[in-house]
Design an enzyme around this catalytic site. Structure first.
Site, PDB file in Angstrom:
ATOM      1  N   GLY A  15       5.296  -5.178 -11.067  1.00 16.08           N
ATOM      2  CA  GLY A  15       3.888  -4.802 -11.155  1.00 16.08           C
ATOM      3  C   GLY A  15       3.312  -4.426  -9.805  1.00 16.08           C
ATOM      4  N   LEU A  50      19.429  -9.104  -5.393  1.00 11.19           N
ATOM      5  CA  LEU A  50      19.377  -9.724  -4.052  1.00 11.19           C
ATOM      6  C   LEU A  50      20.571 -10.640  -3.811  1.00 11.19           C
ATOM      7  CD1 LEU A  50      15.613 -10.780  -3.812  1.00 11.19           C
ATOM      8  CD2 LEU A  50      16.687  -8.787  -2.740  1.00 11.19           C
ATOM      9  N   SER A  73       8.588 -14.163 -10.073  1.00  3.06           N
ATOM     10  CA  SER A  73       7.174 -14.205  -9.687  1.00  3.06           C
ATOM     11  C   SER A  73       6.375 -15.228 -10.498  1.00  3.06           C
ATOM     12  CB  SER A  73       6.559 -12.814  -9.857  1.00  3.06           C
ATOM     13  OG  SER A  73       6.680 -12.390 -11.204  1.00  3.06           O
ATOM     14  N   SER A 109       2.672 -16.593  -1.703  1.00  8.91           N
ATOM     15  CA  SER A 109       1.754 -16.729  -2.850  1.00  8.91           C
ATOM     16  C   SER A 109       0.776 -17.868  -2.621  1.00  8.91           C
ATOM     17  CB  SER A 109       2.577 -17.006  -4.115  1.00  8.91           C
ATOM     18  OG  SER A 109       1.732 -17.343  -5.189  1.00  8.91           O
ATOM     19  N   HIS A 111       0.432 -19.992  -4.602  1.00  4.52           N
ATOM     20  CA  HIS A 111       1.044 -21.174  -5.208  1.00  4.52           C
ATOM     21  C   HIS A 111       1.831 -22.016  -4.200  1.00  4.52           C
ATOM     22  CE1 HIS A 111      -0.674 -20.008  -8.924  1.00  4.52           C
ATOM     23  NE2 HIS A 111      -0.201 -18.780  -8.738  1.00  4.52           N
ATOM     24  N   TYR A 138       8.444 -22.413  -8.130  1.00  4.20           N
ATOM     25  CA  TYR A 138       8.118 -21.078  -7.629  1.00  4.20           C
ATOM     26  C   TYR A 138       7.325 -21.165  -6.319  1.00  4.20           C
ATOM     27  CZ  TYR A 138       5.237 -16.843  -7.328  1.00  4.20           C
ATOM     28  OH  TYR A 138       4.579 -15.734  -6.865  1.00  4.20           O
ATOM     29  N   LYS A 142       8.148 -20.196  -2.131  1.00  4.36           N
ATOM     30  CA  LYS A 142       7.320 -19.424  -1.198  1.00  4.36           C
ATOM     31  C   LYS A 142       7.129 -20.209   0.097  1.00  4.36           C
ATOM     32  CE  LYS A 142       6.802 -15.881  -3.920  1.00  4.36           C
ATOM     33  NZ  LYS A 142       7.487 -14.612  -3.626  1.00  4.36           N
TER      34      LYS A 142
HETATM   35  P1  NAI Z   1       7.040  -8.817 -10.923  1.00  2.20           P
HETATM   36  O1  NAI Z   1       7.712  -9.935 -11.645  1.00  2.20           O
HETATM   37  O2  NAI Z   1       6.277  -7.819 -11.709  1.00  2.20           O
HETATM   38  O3  NAI Z   1       8.106  -8.039 -10.030  1.00  2.20           O
HETATM   39  C1  NAI Z   1       9.172  -8.674  -9.379  1.00  2.20           C
HETATM   40  C2  NAI Z   1      10.296  -7.673  -9.293  1.00  2.20           C
HETATM   41  O4  NAI Z   1      11.384  -8.307  -8.604  1.00  2.20           O
HETATM   42  C3  NAI Z   1      10.819  -7.247 -10.668  1.00  2.20           C
HETATM   43  O5  NAI Z   1      10.816  -5.837 -10.778  1.00  2.20           O
HETATM   44  C4  NAI Z   1      12.227  -7.810 -10.726  1.00  2.20           C
HETATM   45  O6  NAI Z   1      13.148  -6.987 -11.428  1.00  2.20           O
HETATM   46  C5  NAI Z   1      12.575  -7.925  -9.258  1.00  2.20           C
HETATM   47  N1  NAI Z   1      13.584  -8.959  -9.019  1.00  2.20           N
HETATM   48  C6  NAI Z   1      13.565 -10.244  -9.457  1.00  2.20           C
HETATM   49  N2  NAI Z   1      14.664 -10.885  -9.073  1.00  2.20           N
HETATM   50  C7  NAI Z   1      15.395  -9.977  -8.377  1.00  2.20           C
HETATM   51  C8  NAI Z   1      16.656 -10.044  -7.740  1.00  2.20           C
HETATM   52  N3  NAI Z   1      17.385 -11.171  -7.750  1.00  2.20           N
HETATM   53  N4  NAI Z   1      17.122  -8.950  -7.138  1.00  2.20           N
HETATM   54  C9  NAI Z   1      16.407  -7.792  -7.137  1.00  2.20           C
HETATM   55  N5  NAI Z   1      15.208  -7.667  -7.741  1.00  2.20           N
HETATM   56  C10 NAI Z   1      14.709  -8.755  -8.348  1.00  2.20           C
HETATM   57  O7  NAI Z   1       6.103  -9.534  -9.843  1.00  2.20           O
HETATM   58  P2  NAI Z   1       4.888  -8.907  -9.041  1.00  2.20           P
HETATM   59  O8  NAI Z   1       3.640  -9.354  -9.662  1.00  2.20           O
HETATM   60  O9  NAI Z   1       5.130  -7.473  -8.837  1.00  2.20           O
HETATM   61  O10 NAI Z   1       5.022  -9.684  -7.659  1.00  2.20           O
HETATM   62  C11 NAI Z   1       5.781  -9.159  -6.591  1.00  2.20           C
HETATM   63  C12 NAI Z   1       5.931 -10.229  -5.517  1.00  2.20           C
HETATM   64  O11 NAI Z   1       4.658 -10.654  -5.077  1.00  2.20           O
HETATM   65  C13 NAI Z   1       6.674 -11.468  -6.014  1.00  2.20           C
HETATM   66  O12 NAI Z   1       7.458 -11.982  -4.948  1.00  2.20           O
HETATM   67  C14 NAI Z   1       5.543 -12.433  -6.318  1.00  2.20           C
HETATM   68  O13 NAI Z   1       5.965 -13.767  -6.180  1.00  2.20           O
HETATM   69  C15 NAI Z   1       4.519 -12.051  -5.259  1.00  2.20           C
HETATM   70  N6  NAI Z   1       3.164 -12.346  -5.683  1.00  2.20           N
HETATM   71  C16 NAI Z   1       2.540 -11.524  -6.585  1.00  2.20           C
HETATM   72  C17 NAI Z   1       1.241 -11.770  -6.954  1.00  2.20           C
HETATM   73  C18 NAI Z   1       0.496 -10.834  -7.849  1.00  2.20           C
HETATM   74  O14 NAI Z   1      -0.692 -11.035  -8.020  1.00  2.20           O
HETATM   75  N7  NAI Z   1       1.116  -9.809  -8.407  1.00  2.20           N
HETATM   76  C19 NAI Z   1       0.527 -12.968  -6.477  1.00  2.20           C
HETATM   77  C20 NAI Z   1       1.281 -13.767  -5.536  1.00  2.20           C
HETATM   78  C21 NAI Z   1       2.548 -13.440  -5.155  1.00  2.20           C
HETATM   79  C1  15L Z   2       1.442 -15.388  -8.466  1.00  3.68           C
HETATM   80  O1  15L Z   2       2.055 -15.853  -7.531  1.00  3.68           O
HETATM   81  C2  15L Z   2       2.104 -14.614  -9.545  1.00  3.68           C
HETATM   82  O2  15L Z   2       3.248 -13.930  -9.084  1.00  3.68           O
HETATM   83  C3  15L Z   2       1.167 -13.634 -10.213  1.00  3.68           C
HETATM   84  O3  15L Z   2       1.789 -13.151 -11.416  1.00  3.68           O
HETATM   85  C4  15L Z   2      -0.177 -14.268 -10.544  1.00  3.68           C
HETATM   86  O4  15L Z   2      -0.006 -15.200 -11.558  1.00  3.68           O
HETATM   87  C5  15L Z   2      -0.785 -14.904  -9.304  1.00  3.68           C
HETATM   88  O5  15L Z   2       0.132 -15.716  -8.606  1.00  3.68           O
HETATM   89  C6  15L Z   2      -2.020 -15.763  -9.583  1.00  3.68           C
HETATM   90  O6  15L Z   2      -2.116 -16.852  -9.040  1.00  3.68           O
HETATM   91  O7  15L Z   2      -2.886 -15.300 -10.325  1.00  3.68           O
END
Ligand code: NAI
Ligand code: 15L
Length: 269
Positions: A15, A50, A73, A109, A111, A138, A142
């Site tokens: 995302g 990864l 995530s 994050s 979290h 999770y 982080k």
């Molecule tokens: P998401 O779940 O939509 O995307 C994560 C991507 O990482 C996915 O496309 C998945 O295929 C890929 N992935 C997972 N494991 C993998 C691996 N072993 N090797 C290669 N690719 C792998 O999550 P999102 O929302 O895009 O978040 C991205 C990053 O930002 C994550 O690290 C998440 O923890 C962090 N984050 C996101 C927040 C948000 O509001 N979207 C809030 C806080 C942190």
């Molecule tokens: C995160 O760390 C998650 O990756 C994201 O999907 C949201 O849930 C976000 O925190 C949140 O706290 O809203």
């Protein structure tokens, strides 16, 4: 350090990765994309897990910087978090060290500090050096990522900005998100600041917009040159009418991490 131009974006199919791969090129970046899931429309994107240290090293070769988003995530069993987020992030840093990449932006994050009570009334904003209080395995991963970043700075001189992202989605969808939301354009502004600020060593920042109901202190992000332009307040009337105000007696409303402290959403695969 010259401003980075070629940037590896891990997690590019996700995302946030999708939002950032659409927004960051306007800042002049040439992105190399990586994800374990294929990315349609970019024949040059690297499809790799990864866990594959050689593939990660190859993907890192020749880039100026890395934005590391890939990983689990949401909450998951410890063994899965260990593989994707702990070992996976280690592989990214080892690849950076071996290939001479000097700057990483790490998607930490909220979290990592999710069990911190949220401010109420006139309480001060949560400072960036508040003790870590992860709310999930999770969140714990982080915390590890932030420590890994500190270690690679102290030991190997690789600079990192760890961004404790709140919620980066096109719109806030909950009353909690009114406090922790980061608009995608502000996310791109913050990642750009994190890539270009001088002498960051290892800097930890919160990642959100300039929300009226903000819970944490953005000053370490602003010190990088980040100037947020958005505020979730325009969504407040509608969300509060639908969901009501946060209830301090409800455990899922009492901490920064929201429902992650009580019923975390679980990683689906
Ligand atoms: P998401 O779940 O939509 O995307 C994560 C991507 O990482 C996915 O496309 C998945 O295929 C890929 N992935 C997972 N494991 C993998 C691996 N072993 N090797 C290669 N690719 C792998 O999550 P999102 O929302 O895009 O978040 C991205 C990053 O930002 C994550 O690290 C998440 O923890 C962090 N984050 C996101 C927040 C948000 O509001 N979207 C809030 C806080 C942190
Ligand atoms: C995160 O760390 C998650 O990756 C994201 O999907 C949201 O849930 C976000 O925190 C949140 O706290 O809203």
């Amino acid at each position: 350090m010259p401003a980075p131009r070629t940037v590896l974006l891990t997690g590019a199919a996700g995302g946030l990765g999708t939002l950032m791969r659409n927004l960051l090129p306007a800042f002049g970046y040439d992105l190399r994309l990586l994800d374990m899931r294929p990315i349609e429309g970019d024949p040059d994107a690297v499809t790799a897990d990864l866990a594959d240290q050689d593939a990660v090293r190859e993907a890192v070769r020749g880039v100026d910087a890395i934005i590391h988003l890939a990983g689990i995530s949401l909450e998951a069993p410890f063994e899965k978090i260990l593989k994707a987020n702990i070992e996976g992030t280690y592989h990214v840093y080892e690849a950076a060290r071996q290939e001479g990449v000097r700057r990483v932006v790490f998607a930490s994050s909220n979290h990592a500090v999710g069990f911190t009570p949220r401010p109420q009334g006139d309480d001060p904003l949560i400072p960036i050096d508040t003790p870590r209080r992860p709310d999930t395995f999770y969140g714990l991963s982080k915390c590890f990522g932030e420590d890994l970043a500190q270690f690679y700075w102290d030991k190997h001189g690789i600079e990192t900005v760890s961004v404790r992202i709140g919620s980066c989605f096109p719109e806030p969808t909950s009353v909690r998100m009114l406090s922790v939301w980061m608009s995608p354009p502000d996310g791109a502004r913050l990642f750009h600041a994190a890539l270009t600020a001088e002498n960051v060593g290892h800097t930890v920042v919160y990642g959100s917009s300039a929300n009226t109901r903000l819970w944490w202190d953005l000053s370490s992000a602003r010190a990088l040159g980040y100037e947020p332009q958005d505020d979730s307040e325009e969504y407040a009337g509608k969300l509060i009418a639908e969901q009501g105000e946060l209830d301090p007696e409800n455990v899922a409303h009492a901490f920064l991490g929201g429902h992650f402290v009580s019923e975390p959403p679980v990683w689906p695969y």
